[in-house]
Design a protein around this motif. Structure first.
Motif, PDB file in Angstrom:
ATOM      1  N   GLY A  36      -5.532 -19.128   4.415  1.00  0.00           N
ATOM      2  CA  GLY A  36      -4.908 -17.922   3.883  1.00  0.00           C
ATOM      3  C   GLY A  36      -5.649 -17.239   2.762  1.00  0.00           C
ATOM      4  O   GLY A  36      -5.079 -16.398   2.064  1.00  0.00           O
ATOM      5  N   THR A  37      -6.921 -17.555   2.587  1.00  0.00           N
ATOM      6  CA  THR A  37      -7.687 -16.959   1.491  1.00  0.00           C
ATOM      7  C   THR A  37      -7.752 -15.434   1.598  1.00  0.00           C
ATOM      8  O   THR A  37      -7.553 -14.721   0.608  1.00  0.00           O
ATOM      9  CB  THR A  37      -9.116 -17.527   1.466  1.00  0.00           C
ATOM     10  N   SER A  38      -8.004 -14.927   2.791  1.00  0.00           N
ATOM     11  CA  SER A  38      -8.124 -13.477   2.965  1.00  0.00           C
ATOM     12  C   SER A  38      -6.811 -12.773   2.656  1.00  0.00           C
ATOM     13  O   SER A  38      -6.797 -11.685   2.069  1.00  0.00           O
ATOM     14  CB  SER A  38      -8.587 -13.147   4.387  1.00  0.00           C
ATOM     15  N   THR A  39      -5.697 -13.384   3.032  1.00  0.00           N
ATOM     16  CA  THR A  39      -4.394 -12.797   2.738  1.00  0.00           C
ATOM     17  C   THR A  39      -4.167 -12.713   1.240  1.00  0.00           C
ATOM     18  O   THR A  39      -3.727 -11.684   0.710  1.00  0.00           O
ATOM     19  CB  THR A  39      -3.271 -13.623   3.389  1.00  0.00           C
ATOM     20  N   VAL A  40      -4.474 -13.793   0.532  1.00  0.00           N
ATOM     21  CA  VAL A  40      -4.299 -13.809  -0.919  1.00  0.00           C
ATOM     22  C   VAL A  40      -5.200 -12.764  -1.580  1.00  0.00           C
ATOM     23  O   VAL A  40      -4.756 -12.004  -2.448  1.00  0.00           O
ATOM     24  CB  VAL A  40      -4.583 -15.211  -1.483  1.00  0.00           C
ATOM     25  N   ALA A  41      -6.466 -12.708  -1.177  1.00  0.00           N
ATOM     26  CA  ALA A  41      -7.406 -11.747  -1.765  1.00  0.00           C
ATOM     27  C   ALA A  41      -6.954 -10.311  -1.509  1.00  0.00           C
ATOM     28  O   ALA A  41      -6.987  -9.460  -2.411  1.00  0.00           O
ATOM     29  CB  ALA A  41      -8.807 -11.970  -1.200  1.00  0.00           C
ATOM     30  N   ARG A  42      -6.537 -10.035  -0.288  1.00  0.00           N
ATOM     31  CA  ARG A  42      -6.118  -8.674   0.076  1.00  0.00           C
ATOM     32  C   ARG A  42      -4.864  -8.257  -0.685  1.00  0.00           C
ATOM     33  O   ARG A  42      -4.785  -7.140  -1.201  1.00  0.00           O
ATOM     34  CB  ARG A  42      -5.873  -8.614   1.589  1.00  0.00           C
ATOM     35  N   GLU A  43      -3.895  -9.143  -0.770  1.00  0.00           N
ATOM     36  CA  GLU A  43      -2.659  -8.811  -1.469  1.00  0.00           C
ATOM     37  C   GLU A  43      -2.886  -8.669  -2.970  1.00  0.00           C
ATOM     38  O   GLU A  43      -2.268  -7.831  -3.630  1.00  0.00           O
ATOM     39  CB  GLU A  43      -1.597  -9.870  -1.182  1.00  0.00           C
ATOM     40  N   PHE A  44      -3.800  -9.481  -3.503  1.00  0.00           N
ATOM     41  CA  PHE A  44      -4.104  -9.345  -4.928  1.00  0.00           C
ATOM     42  C   PHE A  44      -4.784  -8.009  -5.202  1.00  0.00           C
ATOM     43  O   PHE A  44      -4.473  -7.333  -6.191  1.00  0.00           O
ATOM     44  CB  PHE A  44      -4.990 -10.497  -5.395  1.00  0.00           C
ATOM     45  N   ALA A  45      -5.710  -7.604  -4.330  1.00  0.00           N
ATOM     46  CA  ALA A  45      -6.385  -6.311  -4.502  1.00  0.00           C
ATOM     47  C   ALA A  45      -5.391  -5.165  -4.408  1.00  0.00           C
ATOM     48  O   ALA A  45      -5.453  -4.201  -5.184  1.00  0.00           O
ATOM     49  CB  ALA A  45      -7.485  -6.164  -3.461  1.00  0.00           C
ATOM     50  N   ARG A  46      -4.459  -5.231  -3.459  1.00  0.00           N
ATOM     51  CA  ARG A  46      -3.440  -4.189  -3.320  1.00  0.00           C
ATOM     52  C   ARG A  46      -2.568  -4.116  -4.570  1.00  0.00           C
ATOM     53  O   ARG A  46      -2.304  -3.033  -5.099  1.00  0.00           O
ATOM     54  CB  ARG A  46      -2.564  -4.473  -2.091  1.00  0.00           C
ATOM     55  N   PHE A  47      -2.144  -5.276  -5.053  1.00  0.00           N
ATOM     56  CA  PHE A  47      -1.307  -5.339  -6.250  1.00  0.00           C
ATOM     57  C   PHE A  47      -2.058  -4.755  -7.447  1.00  0.00           C
ATOM     58  O   PHE A  47      -1.513  -3.965  -8.222  1.00  0.00           O
ATOM     59  CB  PHE A  47      -0.916  -6.793  -6.517  1.00  0.00           C
ATOM     60  N   ALA A  48      -3.321  -5.142  -7.598  1.00  0.00           N
ATOM     61  CA  ALA A  48      -4.118  -4.689  -8.734  1.00  0.00           C
ATOM     62  C   ALA A  48      -4.339  -3.181  -8.704  1.00  0.00           C
ATOM     63  O   ALA A  48      -4.296  -2.511  -9.753  1.00  0.00           O
ATOM     64  CB  ALA A  48      -5.461  -5.411  -8.747  1.00  0.00           C
ATOM     65  N   ALA A  49      -4.562  -2.624  -7.500  1.00  0.00           N
ATOM     66  CA  ALA A  49      -4.847  -1.189  -7.385  1.00  0.00           C
ATOM     67  C   ALA A  49      -3.672  -0.336  -7.839  1.00  0.00           C
ATOM     68  O   ALA A  49      -3.845   0.833  -8.202  1.00  0.00           O
ATOM     69  CB  ALA A  49      -5.220  -0.850  -5.948  1.00  0.00           C
ATOM     70  N   GLU A  50      -2.473  -0.904  -7.838  1.00  0.00           N
ATOM     71  CA  GLU A  50      -1.295  -0.174  -8.294  1.00  0.00           C
ATOM     72  C   GLU A  50      -1.142  -0.220  -9.812  1.00  0.00           C
ATOM     73  O   GLU A  50      -0.254   0.430 -10.370  1.00  0.00           O
ATOM     74  CB  GLU A  50      -0.044  -0.756  -7.629  1.00  0.00           C
ATOM     75  N   ARG A  51      -2.025  -1.002 -10.475  1.00  0.00           N
ATOM     76  CA  ARG A  51      -1.864  -1.209 -11.916  1.00  0.00           C
ATOM     77  C   ARG A  51      -3.109  -0.862 -12.727  1.00  0.00           C
ATOM     78  O   ARG A  51      -3.084  -0.953 -13.944  1.00  0.00           O
ATOM     79  CB  ARG A  51      -1.456  -2.671 -12.175  1.00  0.00           C
ATOM     80  N   THR A  52      -4.179  -0.504 -12.071  1.00  0.00           N
ATOM     81  CA  THR A  52      -5.405  -0.162 -12.778  1.00  0.00           C
ATOM     82  C   THR A  52      -5.559   1.359 -12.863  1.00  0.00           C
ATOM     83  O   THR A  52      -4.956   2.106 -12.093  1.00  0.00           O
ATOM     84  CB  THR A  52      -6.633  -0.753 -12.070  1.00  0.00           C
TER      85      THR A  52
END
Length: 233
Positions: A36-52
């Motif tokens: 599940g590494t790709s899922t975690v990385a993708r979801e973290f990037a999506r989450f971060a893009a909403e806060r940067t």
């Protein structure tokens, strides 16, 4: 579709928000495929893009299969539609090299950066890379460039760079780029991961000169991960 928002909030808090100045580069890597590494990385990037305030880049290190691009393209209702491809290198540098080099119609060597593009994701600040494998010719291979140039170029043009590396049982790409990351987050399948896998992955990253921030235990590949745990001592 699995909503990992609450888990990503915990991971965001564990890692801390991006500091001012050049972008922080965070690698996500697992010991074995399917954790599940790709899922975690993708979801973290999506989450971060909403806060940067500035761009967040999701860089896929899988030359065989641009899985991040495909996954985002498959869920436009969640991520937004993908925009047109653009150059993925701000200055022409690249983290890989294609050998032997191809030549264009005028006999000029095709730059390695031509093989990598980036797509804007919806109306967010997120960008996802795609390796243009269709351009490879018979007999050509792809190797990692062990130099900081590409990563430093992205640091100047983003607020956060999230790097998705192939699992250690598939490729050594993650350890090869580890020295140029601010740190690596290890992703292991909770219940399926063995202590030896975690230790081997940590040793591979640190032995290459990288730094491990901690471990995310993913309960199963399609379920929410646990938040960041302390690095193994």
């Amino acid at each position: 579709m699995v909503d990992l928002t609450s888990e990503m909030a915990q991971l965001w808090a564990s890692l801390g928000p991006p500091p001012p100045g050049p972008a922080r580069v965070i690698q996500f890597i697992g010991a074995r495929s399917g954790e599940g590494t790709s899922t975690v990385a993708r979801e973290f990037a999506r989450f971060a893009a909403e806060r940067t305030r500035r761009a967040v880049w999701l860089v896929d290190l899988d030359f065989a299969d641009s899985g991040q691009y495909r996954a985002i393209a498959a869920e436009p209702e969640r991520f937004g539609p993908l925009g047109a491809a653009a150059a993925a290198s701000p200055d022409g540098s690249c983290f890989f090299t294609v050998q032997p080099p191809a030549r264009d119609a005028e006999g000029r060597v095709v730059a390695d950066s031509r093989y990598l593009v980036a797509h804007p994701v919806g109306g967010s600040k997120l960008w996802v890379t795609r390796f243009r494998r269709e351009l490879l010719q018979a007999g050509q291979g792809v190797g990692v460039v062990q130099a900081p140039d590409y990563w430093n170029a992205l640091r100047r043009n983003a607020e956060l760079v999230v790097v998705d590396a192939p699992a250690l049982d598939r490729a050594q790409t993650g350890p090869l780029v580890a020295p140029f990351m601010d740190f690596s987050v290890l992703v292991l399948a909770e219940g399926g991961a063995e202590a030896g896998d975690a230790l081997a992955l940590k040793a591979a990253i640190e032995g290459a000169g990288g730094r491990c921030a901690g471990i995310v235990f993913n309960r199963v590949s399609l379920q929410p991960p646990g938040f960041l745990k302390a690095v193994l001592r």
